[in-house]
Design a protein around this motif. Structure first.
Motif, mmCIF file in Angstrom:
data_model
loop_
_atom_site.group_PDB
_atom_site.id
_atom_site.type_symbol
_atom_site.label_atom_id
_atom_site.label_comp_id
_atom_site.label_asym_id
_atom_site.label_seq_id
_atom_site.Cartn_x
_atom_site.Cartn_y
_atom_site.Cartn_z
ATOM 1 N N SER A 57 47.398 40.853 47.436
ATOM 2 C CA SER A 57 47.296 39.730 48.374
ATOM 3 C C SER A 57 46.064 38.890 48.047
ATOM 4 N N ARG A 58 46.247 37.588 48.143
ATOM 5 C CA ARG A 58 45.134 36.659 47.840
ATOM 6 C C ARG A 58 43.920 36.938 48.725
ATOM 7 N N GLU A 59 44.173 37.225 49.979
ATOM 8 C CA GLU A 59 43.079 37.480 50.925
ATOM 9 C C GLU A 59 42.254 38.693 50.496
ATOM 10 N N ARG A 60 42.908 39.780 50.135
ATOM 11 C CA ARG A 60 42.200 41.001 49.719
ATOM 12 C C ARG A 60 41.510 40.799 48.375
ATOM 13 N N ILE A 61 42.160 40.079 47.444
ATOM 14 C CA ILE A 61 41.540 39.790 46.141
ATOM 15 C C ILE A 61 40.269 38.981 46.350
ATOM 16 N N ARG A 62 40.335 37.979 47.240
ATOM 17 C CA ARG A 62 39.149 37.166 47.529
ATOM 18 C C ARG A 62 38.050 38.039 48.150
#
Length: 190
Positions: A9-14
């Protein structure tokens, strides 16, 4: 987990990317502190050159703008409109200024205030209970970094410049640090 594709997920990667970035900066800073500490304690000469203290302070203030803004800190800056030339090792002075600002930031999260001023004062100078009278100097550049934190208890004030000493509040509140910073600042200033 990111490199193995477990986190997608983009949120977790960020989130993890920001954590990696923060920790790498902290590691870099720690390594730089210890290298500078080693250089100073072994008597290796620092490279003294003329620098504009106002410019050095502005550079450090710019470096801290994002953390201050993210945590809603009130910042008060009072610097002269002219150059204030000093002869110093630029890396060492920036390290000292950064350490003091970092301490003001870390230890005043509740107060959320940092004040930075630079004044030219006549010697001898009285700061708190100490009088400073540099030889053959009529004036000195005085940098003050002020916070609205809880302060250093009297029982710890005599030991804060010792290497690897950290105050009880730093331990209690799990504030990161190595206990080398203020000792390094004192050595740089000396």
């Amino acid at each position: 987990n990111m490199s193995d594709g477990i986190i997608t997920s983009r949120e977790r990667i960020r989130y993890y990317g920001e954590m990696i970035n923060k920790e790498s900066k902290r590691l870099k800073s720690t390594i730089e502190y210890f290298l500078l500490y080693s250089k100073i304690t072994t008597g290796t000469n620092l490279k003294h050159q003329e620098q504009d203290l106002c410019e050095l302070l502005r550079d450090e203030i710019a470096h801290w703008e994002l953390p201050w803004k993210s945590d809603d800190f009130e910042i008060e800056v009072d610097l002269p409109d002219r150059k204030v030339p000093i002869c110093c090792d630029k890396t060492a002075i920036l390290s000292a200024i950064d350490n003091l600002i970092s301490n003001a930031y870390k230890h005043s999260k509740d107060g959320k205030y940092t004040g930075i001023s630079l004044k030219i004062e006549n010697c001898p100078i009285k700061i708190m209970r100490h009088t400073f009278a540099p030889q053959n100097v009529k004036q000195a550049a005085i940098v003050r970094i002020i916070d609205h934190g809880e302060g250093i208890p009297k029982s710890e004030q005599n030991s804060i410049f010792e290497p690897f000493v950290r105050g009880q509040a730093a331990h209690n509140h799990q504030i990161e640090g190595s206990g080398v910073g203020l000792n390094l600042v004192k050595r740089i200033m000396n």
